[in-house]
Design a protein around this motif. Structure first.
Motif, PDB file in Angstrom:
ATOM      1  N   VAL A  49       0.866  -1.194   0.000  1.00 53.50           N
ATOM      2  CA  VAL A  49       0.000   0.000   0.000  1.00 53.50           C
ATOM      3  C   VAL A  49       0.899   1.240   0.000  1.00 53.50           C
ATOM      4  O   VAL A  49       2.027   1.182   0.495  1.00 53.50           O
ATOM      5  CB  VAL A  49      -0.948   0.040   1.236  1.00 53.50           C
ATOM      6  N   HIS A  98      -2.472 -10.375   3.504  1.00 54.07           N
ATOM      7  CA  HIS A  98      -3.383 -10.216   2.372  1.00 54.07           C
ATOM      8  C   HIS A  98      -3.267 -11.364   1.383  1.00 54.07           C
ATOM      9  O   HIS A  98      -2.157 -11.755   0.998  1.00 54.07           O
ATOM     10  CB  HIS A  98      -3.138  -8.871   1.676  1.00 54.07           C
ATOM     11  N   GLU A 100      -3.804 -11.224  -1.625  1.00 56.90           N
ATOM     12  CA  GLU A 100      -3.234 -10.720  -2.878  1.00 56.90           C
ATOM     13  C   GLU A 100      -1.707 -10.632  -2.835  1.00 56.90           C
ATOM     14  O   GLU A 100      -1.068 -10.446  -3.874  1.00 56.90           O
ATOM     15  CB  GLU A 100      -3.795  -9.315  -3.177  1.00 56.90           C
ATOM     16  N   ASN A 124      -8.975  -7.937  -0.242  1.00 58.40           N
ATOM     17  CA  ASN A 124      -9.223  -6.592  -0.768  1.00 58.40           C
ATOM     18  C   ASN A 124     -10.626  -6.516  -1.376  1.00 58.40           C
ATOM     19  O   ASN A 124     -11.205  -7.552  -1.736  1.00 58.40           O
ATOM     20  CB  ASN A 124      -8.186  -6.276  -1.858  1.00 58.40           C
ATOM     21  N   PRO A 125     -11.170  -5.313  -1.560  1.00 56.58           N
ATOM     22  CA  PRO A 125     -12.528  -5.209  -2.105  1.00 56.58           C
ATOM     23  C   PRO A 125     -12.732  -5.933  -3.445  1.00 56.58           C
ATOM     24  O   PRO A 125     -13.826  -6.441  -3.703  1.00 56.58           O
ATOM     25  CB  PRO A 125     -12.716  -3.691  -2.259  1.00 56.58           C
ATOM     26  N   SER A 126     -11.704  -6.024  -4.276  1.00 61.56           N
ATOM     27  CA  SER A 126     -11.897  -6.672  -5.586  1.00 61.56           C
ATOM     28  C   SER A 126     -11.647  -8.183  -5.556  1.00 61.56           C
ATOM     29  O   SER A 126     -11.801  -8.851  -6.579  1.00 61.56           O
ATOM     30  CB  SER A 126     -10.966  -6.030  -6.620  1.00 61.56           C
ATOM     31  N   VAL A 148     -12.984  -1.086   2.882  1.00 64.11           N
ATOM     32  CA  VAL A 148     -12.378   0.066   2.176  1.00 64.11           C
ATOM     33  C   VAL A 148     -11.153  -0.514   1.472  1.00 64.11           C
ATOM     34  O   VAL A 148     -10.729  -1.637   1.777  1.00 64.11           O
ATOM     35  CB  VAL A 148     -11.897   1.209   3.117  1.00 64.11           C
ATOM     36  N   TRP A 149     -10.564   0.249   0.573  1.00 70.39           N
ATOM     37  CA  TRP A 149      -9.265  -0.152   0.026  1.00 70.39           C
ATOM     38  C   TRP A 149      -8.208   0.094   1.105  1.00 70.39           C
ATOM     39  O   TRP A 149      -8.197   1.176   1.716  1.00 70.39           O
ATOM     40  CB  TRP A 149      -8.935   0.640  -1.250  1.00 70.39           C
ATOM     41  N   GLN A 155     -11.812   6.317   5.683  1.00 74.97           N
ATOM     42  CA  GLN A 155     -12.479   6.229   4.386  1.00 74.97           C
ATOM     43  C   GLN A 155     -13.935   5.808   4.561  1.00 74.97           C
ATOM     44  O   GLN A 155     -14.354   5.363   5.629  1.00 74.97           O
ATOM     45  CB  GLN A 155     -11.770   5.210   3.494  1.00 74.97           C
ATOM     46  N   GLN A 161     -19.539  -4.695  -0.159  1.00 79.94           N
ATOM     47  CA  GLN A 161     -18.746  -5.847   0.300  1.00 79.94           C
ATOM     48  C   GLN A 161     -19.587  -6.835   1.126  1.00 79.94           C
ATOM     49  O   GLN A 161     -19.117  -7.931   1.461  1.00 79.94           O
ATOM     50  CB  GLN A 161     -17.554  -5.371   1.145  1.00 79.94           C
TER      51      GLN A 161
END
Ligand SMILES: O=C(CO)[C@H](O)[C@H](O)COP(=O)(O)O
Length: 231
Positions: A49, A98, A100, A124-126, A148-149, A155, A161
């Motif tokens: 990040v 994470h 990802e 993550n959101p995606s 949130v991201w 945020q 989600q």
């Protein structure tokens, strides 16, 4: 949210990211005194990040100041395997990495367990819930659904989600499910109705006029949902 003889519990984990870092340990103690269960420690490496926060040396000082603290370490880092040992030595209670950030999730989980911490994966959101296999979930203590991201506090909560959370709760009745990002007394009901039992809240706790009440409101929402579904 129950299964067999064990039931889920409400867990409130204020995010220290929203605290005054100049007096981090006393900020953590303050919210523990007001009813928090865990402290959510956001570790950002400037790679995974675009922000840098704290690392293992800072966690170690907090643990020294508050020996019985449960540090819920949210590792927003590009190489999650690298930091398992330092965070464990610093006194980490749970290590959330994470999905990802690595291709070898089992290797990271094994390392976390070897070092005596609870293991968790953040999405993550995606990232859809479908990436988590039953085999992977069987090794996890918790899944974090980002609302949130990742990268900064304060945020806006992402209600889109919630289906991901609901999907995970339908599949795993006993798994701790955490939400993080824009969570607070105003958004907690949506989260609990979708199956969350672990709430991370930074701004909504550290910025509250009445911290005790903010924590209580979130706990009531989670406990109410648990009681409703399994009365
Ligand atoms: O993971 C995070 C950011 O990456 C934070 O924990 C999260 O955003 C909490 O902050 P707030 O409750 O203020 O939204």
């Amino acid at each position: 949210m129950c299964g067999g003889s064990s039931c889920l519990q409400s867990i409130i984990a204020p995010s220290a990211l929203a605290s005054d870092f100049g007096k981090l340990a006393s900020e953590c103690q303050r919210v523990l005194d007001d009813g928090a269960d865990w402290l959510h420690m956001d570790v950002m490496d400037g790679h995974f990040v675009p922000n840098i926060t704290m690392g293992a040396p800072v966690l170690e000082w907090v643990k020294k100041a508050i020996p019985d603290i449960k540090m819920d370490c949210h590792m927003m880092v590009a190489n999650p395997l690298q930091w398992v040992e330092p965070v464990a030595k610093a006194g980490g209670y749970q290590y959330t990495f994470h999905y990802e950030a690595t291709d070898d999730h089992m290797a990271v989980i094994k390392e976390i367990k070897k070092h005596g911490m609870r293991a968790a994966i953040a999405l993550n959101p995606s990232t859809p819930a479908s990436v988590l296999s039953d085999e992977l979930i069987a090794q996890l203590d918790m899944v974090l659904v980002m609302t949130v991201w990742p990268g900064k506090g304060g945020q806006k909560f992402m209600p889109e989600q919630m289906p991901k959370l609901r999907n995970l709760r339908e599949r795993y009745a006993k798994l701790d499910l955490q939400v993080d990002g824009g969570v607070g007394p105003k958004t907690i009901d949506e989260c609990t109705q979708s199956g969350a039992n672990v709430a991370v809240a930074g701004t909504a706790v550290f910025g509250a006029q009445d911290v005790k009440q903010a924590i209580l409101d979130m706990r009531k929402s989670i406990d109410g949902q648990i009681a409703k579904e399994y009365k």
